[in-house]
Design a protein around this motif. Structure first.
Motif, PDB file in Angstrom:
ATOM      1  N   UNK A  62      49.316  25.146  16.085  1.00 29.29           N
ATOM      2  CA  UNK A  62      49.024  23.922  16.815  1.00 29.29           C
ATOM      3  C   UNK A  62      47.997  23.083  16.081  1.00 29.29           C
ATOM      4  N   UNK A  63      48.250  21.777  16.040  1.00 26.69           N
ATOM      5  CA  UNK A  63      47.364  20.859  15.341  1.00 26.69           C
ATOM      6  C   UNK A  63      46.896  19.792  16.345  1.00 26.69           C
ATOM      7  N   UNK A  64      45.739  19.991  16.979  1.00 29.45           N
ATOM      8  CA  UNK A  64      45.242  18.998  17.929  1.00 29.45           C
ATOM      9  C   UNK A  64      45.089  17.627  17.269  1.00 29.45           C
ATOM     10  N   UNK A  65      45.506  16.602  18.004  1.00 30.05           N
ATOM     11  CA  UNK A  65      45.452  15.236  17.483  1.00 30.05           C
ATOM     12  C   UNK A  65      45.077  14.292  18.620  1.00 30.05           C
ATOM     13  N   UNK A  68      47.069   9.559  19.863  1.00 28.49           N
ATOM     14  CA  UNK A  68      48.026   8.980  20.785  1.00 28.49           C
ATOM     15  C   UNK A  68      47.364   8.773  22.144  1.00 28.49           C
ATOM     16  N   UNK A  69      46.857   7.567  22.364  1.00 29.83           N
ATOM     17  CA  UNK A  69      46.180   7.180  23.605  1.00 29.83           C
ATOM     18  C   UNK A  69      45.020   8.102  23.973  1.00 29.83           C
ATOM     19  N   UNK A  70      44.348   8.664  22.966  1.00 28.25           N
ATOM     20  CA  UNK A  70      43.168   9.488  23.215  1.00 28.25           C
ATOM     21  C   UNK A  70      43.440  10.705  24.070  1.00 28.25           C
ATOM     22  N   UNK A  71      44.619  11.322  23.896  1.00 27.02           N
ATOM     23  CA  UNK A  71      45.026  12.425  24.772  1.00 27.02           C
ATOM     24  C   UNK A  71      44.506  13.798  24.340  1.00 27.02           C
ATOM     25  N   UNK A  72      43.695  13.832  23.280  1.00 21.29           N
ATOM     26  CA  UNK A  72      43.011  15.072  22.894  1.00 21.29           C
ATOM     27  C   UNK A  72      41.557  14.742  22.606  1.00 21.29           C
ATOM     28  N   UNK A  73      40.785  14.403  23.671  1.00 23.05           N
ATOM     29  CA  UNK A  73      39.413  13.950  23.463  1.00 23.05           C
ATOM     30  C   UNK A  73      38.394  15.073  23.287  1.00 23.05           C
ATOM     31  N   UNK A  74      38.770  16.303  23.582  1.00 28.63           N
ATOM     32  CA  UNK A  74      37.807  17.389  23.653  1.00 28.63           C
ATOM     33  C   UNK A  74      37.225  17.830  22.329  1.00 28.63           C
ATOM     34  N   UNK A  75      36.147  18.589  22.443  1.00 26.07           N
ATOM     35  CA  UNK A  75      35.553  19.261  21.288  1.00 26.07           C
ATOM     36  C   UNK A  75      36.427  20.467  20.945  1.00 26.07           C
ATOM     37  N   UNK A  76      36.171  21.079  19.812  1.00 27.20           N
ATOM     38  CA  UNK A  76      36.920  22.275  19.420  1.00 27.20           C
ATOM     39  C   UNK A  76      36.818  23.344  20.507  1.00 27.20           C
ATOM     40  N   UNK A  77      35.622  23.543  21.032  1.00 27.34           N
ATOM     41  CA  UNK A  77      35.425  24.569  22.070  1.00 27.34           C
ATOM     42  C   UNK A  77      36.210  24.212  23.337  1.00 27.34           C
ATOM     43  N   UNK A  78      36.177  22.948  23.735  1.00 27.87           N
ATOM     44  CA  UNK A  78      36.928  22.521  24.926  1.00 27.87           C
ATOM     45  C   UNK A  78      38.425  22.698  24.736  1.00 27.87           C
ATOM     46  N   UNK A  79      38.921  22.370  23.554  1.00 22.74           N
ATOM     47  CA  UNK A  79      40.349  22.530  23.260  1.00 22.74           C
ATOM     48  C   UNK A  79      40.730  24.004  23.339  1.00 22.74           C
ATOM     49  N   UNK A  80      39.952  24.864  22.698  1.00 18.12           N
ATOM     50  CA  UNK A  80      40.237  26.305  22.698  1.00 18.12           C
ATOM     51  C   UNK A  80      40.227  26.857  24.124  1.00 18.12           C
ATOM     52  N   UNK A  96      40.965  19.371  14.861  1.00 18.62           N
ATOM     53  CA  UNK A  96      41.555  18.095  15.250  1.00 18.62           C
ATOM     54  C   UNK A  96      41.857  17.292  13.988  1.00 18.62           C
ATOM     55  N   UNK A  97      43.045  16.710  13.938  1.00 21.04           N
ATOM     56  CA  UNK A  97      43.579  16.136  12.707  1.00 21.04           C
ATOM     57  C   UNK A  97      44.274  14.809  12.981  1.00 21.04           C
TER      58      UNK A  97
END
Length: 164
Positions: A62-65, A68-80, A96-97
């Motif tokens: 998975x490659x967080x990005x 696209x309309x700011x739909x992955x705003x979190x920090x690395x820890x929040x995403x995990x 995040x890429x």
């Protein structure tokens, strides 16, 4: 894997250096992901694929990005935390890429050269676009975002390239 793909430096979500060379013996499904997208429930099917095909040599990455309309705003820890607690994600996640534009990551500069089933290459359309790499690193399929990870055409493509 093709030298260009294996030589590209990547960073895991927790900040460690990696590359696709680590997965050269198997097939890889690279997917740009987001936590706040209408397609986010695809995480469930991606995790099922990761579990079902792990022993046969498939790795989902998975490659967080956030393009696209700011739909992955979190920090690395929040995403995990979101991925593991909401969807039970165990497959690797990268940092995040950017997948499009002037700051497009070199990995996506290569991946987006691959055409989809309609013969169209170019920019990633939205979150959850999928690229399937055969063992050795050749990109063999590109599936647009609305194609579910467990769609028959995705399963058939995976079955055609998993090594075991």
């Amino acid at each position: 894997m093709t030298a260009s793909l294996t030589d590209i430096s990547l960073t895991t979500l927790d900040g460690k250096p990696t590359s696709l060379a680590e997965y050269a013996d198997g097939a890889v499904l690279v997917v740009n992901v987001a936590s706040k997208c209408g397609l986010t429930p695809q995480y469930s099917a991606l995790e099922r694929l990761a579990q079902e095909y792990r022993d046969r040599g498939l790795t989902v990455i998975g490659v967080p990005c956030n393009q696209f309309m700011g739909q992955e705003p979190g920090t690395a820890e929040e995403i995990q935390t979101f991925c593991s607690t909401t969807y039970g994600v165990t497959f690797p996640l990268l940092a995040k890429t950017d997948v499009n534009g002037a700051n497009r990551h070199p990995l996506y500069a290569e991946l987006t050269k691959t055409p989809d089933a309609a013969g169209e290459a170019g920019d990633v359309q939205w979150n959850f676009e999928k690229f399937l790499l055969a063992p050795g690193g050749r990109v063999v399929n590109r599936f647009r975002p609305r194609t579910e990870p467990d769609a028959p055409e995705v399963i058939a493509a995976i079955e055609a390239v998993v090594p075991r």
